[in-house]
Design a protein around this motif. Sequence first.
Motif, PDB file in Angstrom:
ATOM      1  N   GLU A  73     -48.344   1.700 -63.474  1.00 47.35           N
ATOM      2  CA  GLU A  73     -47.325   1.048 -64.237  1.00 47.35           C
ATOM      3  C   GLU A  73     -47.309  -0.514 -64.088  1.00 47.35           C
ATOM      4  O   GLU A  73     -47.436  -1.058 -62.816  1.00 47.35           O
ATOM      5  CB  GLU A  73     -45.818   1.461 -63.848  1.00 47.35           C
ATOM      6  N   HIS A 129     -42.608  -3.010 -69.576  1.00 46.35           N
ATOM      7  CA  HIS A 129     -43.213  -1.988 -68.939  1.00 46.35           C
ATOM      8  C   HIS A 129     -44.319  -1.489 -69.674  1.00 46.35           C
ATOM      9  O   HIS A 129     -44.387  -1.533 -70.932  1.00 46.35           O
ATOM     10  CB  HIS A 129     -42.434  -0.865 -68.586  1.00 46.35           C
ATOM     11  N   ASN A 140     -48.246   0.910 -69.236  1.00 44.43           N
ATOM     12  CA  ASN A 140     -49.008   2.034 -68.393  1.00 44.43           C
ATOM     13  C   ASN A 140     -50.489   1.726 -68.856  1.00 44.43           C
ATOM     14  O   ASN A 140     -50.744   1.758 -69.836  1.00 44.43           O
ATOM     15  CB  ASN A 140     -48.712   3.401 -68.617  1.00 44.43           C
TER      16      ASN A 140
END
Length: 294
Positions: A102, A113, A115
């Motif tokens: 993350e 955010h 990933n």
Amino acid sequence: MEKKAFVNSDGDFLIMPEKGRLDIQTEMGKLMVRPGEMVVVQSGLKFKVSLPDGPSRGYVREIYAAHFELPELGPLGATGLADMRDFEHPIAGFDIDRTNWEIVYKITGQLLHANRITPLLMLSDGLEITCHHADPSSLALLTARSKVPGTPLVDICVIGPHWDVMDGYGPPYFHRNSACELITFVTVPSSGTFRPAFESGIVNYQTVFAPHGPLAAEHKTAVEEKLGPTYNYDGFIIEPSSPLLFTEFARKSPKFKEHDVALWKGLEPTFMKHVDQVNARLKAAGLPLLVQGN
């Protein structure tokens, strides 16, 4: 911060632990920061922090519009203020963990955010590609200077219709800038190595320090097609050193689209194909091997 990294796109961090060491890993390598020491993490660098002594506390100072640097010594002489030899720097390291991480981005005060695989892969932030694509900054027509030496407030780059004659990979390499990129095309070529992913009159925006490059389909086309002279696009690029904000009108427009990360699916860092050879050389030199994650 297990499997987690942070990047501050707004400014530099000055971190001073008062209790407990900070084991900081950045894209440049690792640093162990002890109480009584300070560390500067410049804007745009991804980093993670581990706490080898347990809970830690201290001070953080964030600055904008400039970078921390050594003061000029001037009449004080060579020992009047801090010297370069008083500072340490990280030793380059390699992190080839392929598991999911993350990443928290701080942009214009907002926390976003994402990933992806480890953001601390050394050598490059994406693919290692040999290319013959000119830096668009070489096409700057106008510039506005800022108060920071070497950093313009904004560059205006004009790309007129032209012929490209290349003997290598065509699309721009995967990279990230200390400036934003706002690109639009006046006319779109009917053919050519570089095919924009959007129509003329539409604006494509990449924010500051955001890694970007050609889509998977563009990469495949450039690798497989027969190279030769191509008549290329006509457009312009606006490169401001500060992030741009979209109006509510623009964000709510049905034509407003965010890039789908699936468009880059299938691209792999070429460095990963040579891990065995790298480990063989490290072993021969008596150095630690690269450990690949699952």
